[in-house]
Design a protein around this motif. Structure first.
Motif, PDB file in Angstrom:
ATOM      1  N   VAL A 106     -25.725  19.912  -0.805  1.00 46.67           N
ATOM      2  CA  VAL A 106     -27.341  19.389  -0.670  1.00 46.67           C
ATOM      3  C   VAL A 106     -25.354  18.018   0.657  1.00 46.67           C
ATOM      4  CG1 VAL A 106     -28.403  19.177  -2.324  1.00 46.67           C
ATOM      5  CG2 VAL A 106     -26.598  18.383  -2.530  1.00 46.67           C
ATOM      6  N   PHE A 107     -25.067  17.678  -0.012  1.00 45.61           N
ATOM      7  CA  PHE A 107     -23.863  16.672   1.085  1.00 45.61           C
ATOM      8  C   PHE A 107     -23.352  17.315   2.684  1.00 45.61           C
ATOM      9  CE2 PHE A 107     -20.805  19.133  -1.958  1.00 45.61           C
ATOM     10  CZ  PHE A 107     -20.163  19.334  -1.027  1.00 45.61           C
ATOM     11  N   CYS A 108     -23.676  18.512   2.620  1.00 44.42           N
ATOM     12  CA  CYS A 108     -22.988  19.689   3.704  1.00 44.42           C
ATOM     13  C   CYS A 108     -24.556  19.397   5.143  1.00 44.42           C
ATOM     14  CB  CYS A 108     -21.883  20.455   2.650  1.00 44.42           C
ATOM     15  SG  CYS A 108     -22.081  21.285   5.047  1.00 44.42           S
ATOM     16  N   ALA A 109     -24.259  19.365   6.479  1.00 45.61           N
ATOM     17  CA  ALA A 109     -25.315  19.546   7.129  1.00 45.61           C
ATOM     18  C   ALA A 109     -25.216  21.043   7.373  1.00 45.61           C
ATOM     19  CB  ALA A 109     -25.108  18.573   8.359  1.00 45.61           C
ATOM     20  N   THR A 110     -24.010  21.322   7.355  1.00 47.26           N
ATOM     21  CA  THR A 110     -24.307  23.082   7.691  1.00 47.26           C
ATOM     22  C   THR A 110     -25.119  23.403   6.441  1.00 47.26           C
ATOM     23  OG1 THR A 110     -22.034  22.414   9.631  1.00 47.26           O
ATOM     24  CG2 THR A 110     -22.195  24.740   8.854  1.00 47.26           C
ATOM     25  N   GLY A 111     -24.615  23.294   5.855  1.00 49.16           N
ATOM     26  CA  GLY A 111     -25.255  24.118   4.673  1.00 49.16           C
ATOM     27  C   GLY A 111     -26.499  24.283   4.688  1.00 49.16           C
ATOM     28  N   GLN A 112     -26.732  22.400   4.435  1.00 46.67           N
ATOM     29  CA  GLN A 112     -28.745  22.441   4.734  1.00 46.67           C
ATOM     30  C   GLN A 112     -29.389  23.107   6.231  1.00 46.67           C
ATOM     31  OE1 GLN A 112     -30.446  20.619   2.281  1.00 46.67           O
ATOM     32  NE2 GLN A 112     -28.077  21.031   1.254  1.00 46.67           N
ATOM     33  N   MET A 113     -29.035  24.054   7.262  1.00 44.33           N
ATOM     34  CA  MET A 113     -28.865  24.230   7.687  1.00 44.33           C
ATOM     35  C   MET A 113     -29.624  26.146   7.125  1.00 44.33           C
ATOM     36  SD  MET A 113     -26.778  23.355  11.207  1.00 44.33           S
ATOM     37  CE  MET A 113     -26.501  25.624  11.263  1.00 44.33           C
ATOM     38  N   GLY A 114     -28.807  26.564   6.580  1.00 46.55           N
ATOM     39  CA  GLY A 114     -28.891  28.249   5.572  1.00 46.55           C
ATOM     40  C   GLY A 114     -27.582  28.798   7.175  1.00 46.55           C
ATOM     41  N   PHE A 115     -27.788  30.427   6.506  1.00 45.50           N
ATOM     42  CA  PHE A 115     -26.872  31.173   7.164  1.00 45.50           C
ATOM     43  C   PHE A 115     -27.668  31.498   8.448  1.00 45.50           C
ATOM     44  CE2 PHE A 115     -25.524  35.458   7.457  1.00 45.50           C
ATOM     45  CZ  PHE A 115     -24.033  35.010   8.063  1.00 45.50           C
ATOM     46  N   ALA A 116     -26.866  32.027   9.423  1.00 48.36           N
ATOM     47  CA  ALA A 116     -27.204  32.327  10.895  1.00 48.36           C
ATOM     48  C   ALA A 116     -27.301  33.557  10.705  1.00 48.36           C
ATOM     49  CB  ALA A 116     -27.984  31.649  11.736  1.00 48.36           C
ATOM     50  N   ARG A 117     -25.676  33.749  10.933  1.00 43.97           N
ATOM     51  CA  ARG A 117     -24.656  35.568  10.774  1.00 43.97           C
ATOM     52  C   ARG A 117     -23.357  34.784  11.443  1.00 43.97           C
ATOM     53  NH1 ARG A 117     -23.169  35.574  16.577  1.00 43.97           N
ATOM     54  NH2 ARG A 117     -23.545  33.970  17.561  1.00 43.97           N
ATOM     55  N   GLN A 118     -23.117  36.315  11.000  1.00 44.09           N
ATOM     56  CA  GLN A 118     -21.127  36.049  10.906  1.00 44.09           C
ATOM     57  C   GLN A 118     -21.805  36.061  13.113  1.00 44.09           C
ATOM     58  OE1 GLN A 118     -19.379  36.129   8.987  1.00 44.09           O
ATOM     59  NE2 GLN A 118     -20.283  36.881   7.131  1.00 44.09           N
ATOM     60  N   LEU A 119     -20.327  35.465  13.314  1.00 47.81           N
ATOM     61  CA  LEU A 119     -19.285  35.402  14.937  1.00 47.81           C
ATOM     62  C   LEU A 119     -19.013  36.456  14.971  1.00 47.81           C
ATOM     63  CD1 LEU A 119     -18.184  31.345  15.033  1.00 47.81           C
ATOM     64  CD2 LEU A 119     -21.143  32.711  15.232  1.00 47.81           C
ATOM     65  N   THR A 120     -19.189  36.856  16.176  1.00 49.67           N
ATOM     66  CA  THR A 120     -18.280  37.971  17.368  1.00 49.67           C
ATOM     67  C   THR A 120     -16.985  37.395  17.407  1.00 49.67           C
ATOM     68  OG1 THR A 120     -18.824  37.290  19.263  1.00 49.67           O
ATOM     69  CG2 THR A 120     -20.569  38.541  17.995  1.00 49.67           C
ATOM     70  N   PRO A 121     -16.301  38.409  17.049  1.00 55.69           N
ATOM     71  CA  PRO A 121     -14.550  37.984  17.301  1.00 55.69           C
ATOM     72  C   PRO A 121     -14.022  37.092  18.778  1.00 55.69           C
ATOM     73  CG  PRO A 121     -14.953  39.840  16.772  1.00 55.69           C
ATOM     74  CD  PRO A 121     -16.702  39.995  16.505  1.00 55.69           C
ATOM     75  N   ASP A 122     -15.184  37.207  19.513  1.00 50.39           N
ATOM     76  CA  ASP A 122     -14.909  37.201  21.015  1.00 50.39           C
ATOM     77  C   ASP A 122     -15.442  35.485  20.631  1.00 50.39           C
ATOM     78  OD1 ASP A 122     -17.679  38.486  20.983  1.00 50.39           O
ATOM     79  OD2 ASP A 122     -17.974  36.877  22.429  1.00 50.39           O
ATOM     80  N   GLU A 123     -16.416  35.568  19.746  1.00 56.86           N
ATOM     81  CA  GLU A 123     -16.648  33.904  19.929  1.00 56.86           C
ATOM     82  C   GLU A 123     -16.111  32.943  19.266  1.00 56.86           C
ATOM     83  OE1 GLU A 123     -21.806  34.291  19.802  1.00 56.86           O
ATOM     84  OE2 GLU A 123     -20.909  34.916  17.731  1.00 56.86           O
ATOM     85  N   ILE A 124     -15.646  33.746  17.513  1.00 57.20           N
ATOM     86  CA  ILE A 124     -14.347  33.348  16.970  1.00 57.20           C
ATOM     87  C   ILE A 124     -13.113  32.171  18.486  1.00 57.20           C
ATOM     88  CG2 ILE A 124     -12.157  33.403  15.343  1.00 57.20           C
ATOM     89  CD1 ILE A 124     -14.386  35.053  13.820  1.00 57.20           C
ATOM     90  N   PHE A 125     -12.230  33.754  19.256  1.00 52.53           N
ATOM     91  CA  PHE A 125     -11.245  33.516  19.902  1.00 52.53           C
ATOM     92  C   PHE A 125     -11.000  32.738  21.042  1.00 52.53           C
ATOM     93  CE2 PHE A 125      -8.909  35.094  23.376  1.00 52.53           C
ATOM     94  CZ  PHE A 125      -7.732  34.954  23.276  1.00 52.53           C
ATOM     95  N   GLU A 126     -12.640  32.573  21.193  1.00 51.96           N
ATOM     96  CA  GLU A 126     -12.584  31.887  22.215  1.00 51.96           C
ATOM     97  C   GLU A 126     -12.537  29.837  22.028  1.00 51.96           C
ATOM     98  OE1 GLU A 126     -15.676  30.017  25.335  1.00 51.96           O
ATOM     99  OE2 GLU A 126     -16.321  31.985  24.587  1.00 51.96           O
ATOM    100  N   GLN A 127     -13.275  29.665  20.326  1.00 51.49           N
ATOM    101  CA  GLN A 127     -12.573  28.389  20.229  1.00 51.49           C
ATOM    102  C   GLN A 127     -11.302  28.096  19.430  1.00 51.49           C
ATOM    103  OE1 GLN A 127     -15.191  27.661  16.541  1.00 51.49           O
ATOM    104  NE2 GLN A 127     -15.627  29.702  16.847  1.00 51.49           N
TER     105      GLN A 127
END
Length: 122
Positions: A80-101
């Motif tokens: 309840v204290f976390c904005a990301t947690g309130q969004m719910g789970f959408a999906r796992q990121l792809t390896p390229d999305e993780i790497f690009e960060q």
């Protein structure tokens, strides 16, 4: 690192034009960035499907730089204290999305003569 095909001067110009018309370097779109007084940089990136993720770069007084990198869009915990947690789970990121960060922070630090010391994937 190179983020624009026009900067790839080691490949023929016709190939650069073809790449420019048919491909892109990276898939993350910077949606928001904030920098705190201590130099911490927080970014929100929009993914190709509209999901938002966050990346944080934390500098330390001893010269270390730690990046906290997203591996998921959203979160299933529902805290309840976390904005990301309130969004719910959408999906796992792809390896390229993780790497690009990581690559974006690393490239910027190298440009300043610094290095990325640690990467935390969450």
């Amino acid at each position: 690192g190179v983020t624009d095909f026009d900067e790839m001067v080691n490949i023929p110009k016709p190939l650069r034009l073809t790449l420019h018309e048919n491909a892109r370097v990276g898939s993350l779109e910077l949606a928001f960035q904030a920098e705190s007084k201590d130099g911490t940089i927080k970014r929100a990136y929009r993914l190709h499907d509209g999901q938002l993720i966050e990346s944080v770069l934390m500098p330390y007084d001893d010269g270390r730089n730690t990046a906290c990198i997203s591996s998921q869009a959203g979160c299933a915990m529902g805290c309840v204290f976390c904005a990301t947690g309130q969004m719910g789970f959408a999906r796992q990121l792809t390896p390229d999305e993780i790497f690009e960060q990581v690559a974006r922070f690393d490239s910027e630090l190298k440009g300043k003569g610094e290095r990325l010391s640690n990467v935390v994937v969450s």
